[in-house]
Motif scaffolding. Structure first.
Motif, PDB file in Angstrom:
ATOM      1  N   LYS A   1      -2.306  16.236  -1.069  1.00 39.15           N
ATOM      2  CA  LYS A   1      -1.646  17.373  -1.707  1.00 39.15           C
ATOM      3  C   LYS A   1      -2.031  18.652  -0.975  1.00 39.15           C
ATOM      4  O   LYS A   1      -2.685  19.519  -1.511  1.00 39.15           O
ATOM      5  N   HIS A   2      -1.635  18.723   0.280  1.00 38.06           N
ATOM      6  CA  HIS A   2      -1.978  19.880   1.109  1.00 38.06           C
ATOM      7  C   HIS A   2      -0.837  20.166   2.065  1.00 38.06           C
ATOM      8  O   HIS A   2       0.024  19.344   2.282  1.00 38.06           O
ATOM      9  N   SER A   3      -0.914  21.319   2.674  1.00 39.51           N
ATOM     10  CA  SER A   3       0.079  21.657   3.691  1.00 39.51           C
ATOM     11  C   SER A   3      -0.007  20.639   4.815  1.00 39.51           C
ATOM     12  O   SER A   3      -1.067  20.091   5.080  1.00 39.51           O
ATOM     13  N   GLY A   4       1.117  20.395   5.470  1.00 41.77           N
ATOM     14  CA  GLY A   4       1.161  19.414   6.551  1.00 41.77           C
ATOM     15  C   GLY A   4       0.233  19.759   7.684  1.00 41.77           C
ATOM     16  O   GLY A   4      -0.119  18.922   8.493  1.00 41.77           O
ATOM     17  N   LYS A   5      -0.153  21.028   7.785  1.00 38.86           N
ATOM     18  CA  LYS A   5      -1.049  21.433   8.855  1.00 38.86           C
ATOM     19  C   LYS A   5      -2.510  21.179   8.493  1.00 38.86           C
ATOM     20  O   LYS A   5      -3.375  21.269   9.328  1.00 38.86           O
ATOM     21  N   ALA A   6      -2.742  20.877   7.240  1.00 40.45           N
ATOM     22  CA  ALA A   6      -4.118  20.704   6.770  1.00 40.45           C
ATOM     23  C   ALA A   6      -4.717  19.389   7.267  1.00 40.45           C
ATOM     24  O   ALA A   6      -4.034  18.394   7.428  1.00 40.45           O
ATOM     25  N   ASP A   7      -6.009  19.411   7.507  1.00 38.80           N
ATOM     26  CA  ASP A   7      -6.722  18.218   7.952  1.00 38.80           C
ATOM     27  C   ASP A   7      -6.737  17.128   6.886  1.00 38.80           C
ATOM     28  O   ASP A   7      -6.882  15.962   7.201  1.00 38.80           O
ATOM     29  N   ALA A   8      -6.579  17.526   5.617  1.00 34.23           N
ATOM     30  CA  ALA A   8      -6.614  16.537   4.531  1.00 34.23           C
ATOM     31  C   ALA A   8      -5.492  15.520   4.685  1.00 34.23           C
ATOM     32  O   ALA A   8      -5.676  14.339   4.409  1.00 34.23           O
ATOM     33  N   ASN A   9      -4.311  15.976   5.124  1.00 32.54           N
ATOM     34  CA  ASN A   9      -3.203  15.040   5.337  1.00 32.54           C
ATOM     35  C   ASN A   9      -3.565  14.034   6.420  1.00 32.54           C
ATOM     36  O   ASN A   9      -3.333  12.837   6.276  1.00 32.54           O
ATOM     37  N   LYS A  10      -4.109  14.528   7.515  1.00 35.75           N
ATOM     38  CA  LYS A  10      -4.504  13.649   8.619  1.00 35.75           C
ATOM     39  C   LYS A  10      -5.572  12.675   8.151  1.00 35.75           C
ATOM     40  O   LYS A  10      -5.559  11.505   8.520  1.00 35.75           O
ATOM     41  N   LYS A  11      -6.485  13.168   7.325  1.00 28.94           N
ATOM     42  CA  LYS A  11      -7.572  12.328   6.828  1.00 28.94           C
ATOM     43  C   LYS A  11      -7.021  11.202   5.965  1.00 28.94           C
ATOM     44  O   LYS A  11      -7.398  10.037   6.135  1.00 28.94           O
ATOM     45  N   GLN A  12      -6.127  11.530   5.022  1.00 28.98           N
ATOM     46  CA  GLN A  12      -5.564  10.506   4.148  1.00 28.98           C
ATOM     47  C   GLN A  12      -4.740   9.495   4.934  1.00 28.98           C
ATOM     48  O   GLN A  12      -4.836   8.295   4.701  1.00 28.98           O
ATOM     49  N   LEU A  13      -3.943   9.981   5.881  1.00 29.84           N
ATOM     50  CA  LEU A  13      -3.136   9.075   6.695  1.00 29.84           C
ATOM     51  C   LEU A  13      -4.037   8.203   7.560  1.00 29.84           C
ATOM     52  O   LEU A  13      -3.810   7.004   7.701  1.00 29.84           O
TER      53      LEU A  13
ATOM     54  N   ILE B   1       0.857  -1.180   0.000  1.00 30.25           N
ATOM     55  CA  ILE B   1       0.000   0.000   0.000  1.00 30.25           C
ATOM     56  C   ILE B   1       0.894   1.231   0.000  1.00 30.25           C
ATOM     57  O   ILE B   1       1.751   1.398   0.867  1.00 30.25           O
ATOM     58  N   GLY B   2       0.685   2.126  -0.968  1.00 32.32           N
ATOM     59  CA  GLY B   2       1.509   3.316  -1.078  1.00 32.32           C
ATOM     60  C   GLY B   2       0.905   4.513  -0.374  1.00 32.32           C
ATOM     61  O   GLY B   2      -0.312   4.607  -0.207  1.00 32.32           O
ATOM     62  N   TYR B   3       1.782   5.428   0.026  1.00 34.39           N
ATOM     63  CA  TYR B   3       1.344   6.699   0.613  1.00 34.39           C
ATOM     64  C   TYR B   3       2.243   7.801   0.066  1.00 34.39           C
ATOM     65  O   TYR B   3       3.468   7.745   0.192  1.00 34.39           O
ATOM     66  N   ALA B   4       1.628   8.776  -0.587  1.00 35.61           N
ATOM     67  CA  ALA B   4       2.357   9.900  -1.166  1.00 35.61           C
ATOM     68  C   ALA B   4       1.792  11.188  -0.600  1.00 35.61           C
ATOM     69  O   ALA B   4       0.584  11.314  -0.388  1.00 35.61           O
ATOM     70  N   ARG B   5       2.686  12.153  -0.363  1.00 36.73           N
ATOM     71  CA  ARG B   5       2.246  13.440   0.173  1.00 36.73           C
ATOM     72  C   ARG B   5       3.183  14.530  -0.309  1.00 36.73           C
ATOM     73  O   ARG B   5       4.393  14.350  -0.357  1.00 36.73           O
ATOM     74  N   VAL B   6       2.589  15.657  -0.702  1.00 37.46           N
ATOM     75  CA  VAL B   6       3.356  16.867  -0.950  1.00 37.46           C
ATOM     76  C   VAL B   6       2.795  17.949  -0.050  1.00 37.46           C
ATOM     77  O   VAL B   6       1.644  17.895   0.383  1.00 37.46           O
ATOM     78  N   SER B   7       3.632  18.944   0.245  1.00 36.15           N
ATOM     79  CA  SER B   7       3.272  19.943   1.243  1.00 36.15           C
ATOM     80  C   SER B   7       2.401  21.070   0.733  1.00 36.15           C
ATOM     81  O   SER B   7       1.712  21.717   1.501  1.00 36.15           O
ATOM     82  N   THR B   8       2.456  21.349  -0.554  1.00 35.07           N
ATOM     83  CA  THR B   8       1.645  22.439  -1.085  1.00 35.07           C
ATOM     84  C   THR B   8       0.912  21.989  -2.336  1.00 35.07           C
ATOM     85  O   THR B   8       1.338  21.055  -3.008  1.00 35.07           O
ATOM     86  N   VAL B   9      -0.154  22.684  -2.638  1.00 40.68           N
ATOM     87  CA  VAL B   9      -0.958  22.355  -3.815  1.00 40.68           C
ATOM     88  C   VAL B   9      -0.131  22.528  -5.083  1.00 40.68           C
ATOM     89  O   VAL B   9      -0.315  21.824  -6.064  1.00 40.68           O
ATOM     90  N   GLY B  10       0.845  23.436  -5.060  1.00 43.35           N
ATOM     91  CA  GLY B  10       1.674  23.695  -6.230  1.00 43.35           C
ATOM     92  C   GLY B  10       2.675  22.593  -6.535  1.00 43.35           C
ATOM     93  O   GLY B  10       3.201  22.523  -7.641  1.00 43.35           O
ATOM     94  N   GLN B  11       2.964  21.742  -5.567  1.00 50.23           N
ATOM     95  CA  GLN B  11       3.921  20.670  -5.795  1.00 50.23           C
ATOM     96  C   GLN B  11       3.258  19.514  -6.528  1.00 50.23           C
ATOM     97  O   GLN B  11       2.050  19.358  -6.499  1.00 50.23           O
ATOM     98  N   ASP B  12       4.080  18.689  -7.163  1.00 55.60           N
ATOM     99  CA  ASP B  12       3.588  17.620  -8.015  1.00 55.60           C
ATOM    100  C   ASP B  12       3.745  16.256  -7.348  1.00 55.60           C
ATOM    101  O   ASP B  12       4.825  15.905  -6.879  1.00 55.60           O
ATOM    102  N   LEU B  13       2.679  15.497  -7.314  1.00 51.44           N
ATOM    103  CA  LEU B  13       2.682  14.146  -6.738  1.00 51.44           C
ATOM    104  C   LEU B  13       3.147  13.076  -7.726  1.00 51.44           C
ATOM    105  O   LEU B  13       3.429  11.952  -7.324  1.00 51.44           O
ATOM    106  N   ASP B  14       3.228  13.415  -8.994  1.00 51.06           N
ATOM    107  CA  ASP B  14       3.473  12.408 -10.030  1.00 51.06           C
ATOM    108  C   ASP B  14       4.718  11.564  -9.785  1.00 51.06           C
ATOM    109  O   ASP B  14       4.691  10.343  -9.961  1.00 51.06           O
ATOM    110  N   TYR B  15       5.820  12.191  -9.396  1.00 59.26           N
ATOM    111  CA  TYR B  15       7.059  11.443  -9.165  1.00 59.26           C
ATOM    112  C   TYR B  15       6.832  10.365  -8.106  1.00 59.26           C
ATOM    113  O   TYR B  15       7.183   9.193  -8.305  1.00 59.26           O
TER     114      TYR B  15
END
Length: 182
Positions: free
Chosen positions: A35-47, A4-18
């Motif tokens: 694809k959100h700032s580390g402080k965003a709830d979206a990161n916590k939600k995905q994790l 199971i993979g987990y990918a995260r970037v810190s800002t919306v401007g960064q690219d997840l493709d790599y």
């Protein structure tokens, strides 16, 4: 025993493709990404969704250890949660695999986490120094310079209305009110 993979970037401007390409190339069956700032709830939600999805014997794969959190304590906490559920972790770029239960492997996890946090702190420090040196702390530029703001206050004191000032300077009444309140 799924990968199971987990990918995260810190800002919306960064690219997840790599990260996504790397995770697919090692055979991840499912990938959670954020694809959100580390402080965003979206990161916590995905994790949190990842942690709910994985089962004993599965392996969570990340490109780098720091994708699991913004601090050493977050990364180590996530690794402990995974280990407590009987789930392994692999960090591709750092050649890390927690299925190796040796003391050296455990020490490597902590060292890599520590170096990831150190690198992040260096980046933050350099960014703050750059902002201080340039005087650009972000945000939208002010519409009126200091001289114009002083003129607004003087003209308002002389009896011009907020609406007249807003029209004259090409700004909203709210901007004029903020300038007057100082």
């Amino acid at each position: 025993m799924a990968l199971i993979g987990y990918a995260r970037v810190s800002t919306v401007g960064q690219d997840l493709d790599y990260q996504l390409d790397r995770l697919r190339s090692v055979g991840c069956e499912k990938i959670f990404s954020s694809k959100h700032s580390g402080k965003a709830d979206a990161n916590k939600k995905q994790l949190s969704e990842l942690l709910s999805y994985v089962r004993e014997g599965d392996t969570v794969i990340v490109t780098k250890l720091d994708r699991l959190g913004r601090s050493l304590s977050q990364v180590l906490g996530t690794i402990e949660l995974l280990a407590g559920k009987g789930i392994y972790l692999k960090a591709i770029d750092q050649n890390l695999d927690t299925s190796d239960d040796s003391p050296i492997a455990k020490a490597m996890v902590q060292l890599l986490g520590m170096f990831s946090e150190l690198e992040r702190n260096f980046i933050i420090t350099r960014t703050q120094e750059g902002k201080a040196a340039s005087g650009n702390y972000g945000g939208r530029p002010t519409k009126l310079d200091k001289t114009s703001r002083e003129e607004v206050v003087t003209k308002f004191s002389a009896g011009l209305s907020k609406s007249q000032l807003a029209k004259e300077y090409g700004v909203s009444r709210a901007t004029i009110m903020r300038i007057i309140k100082g």
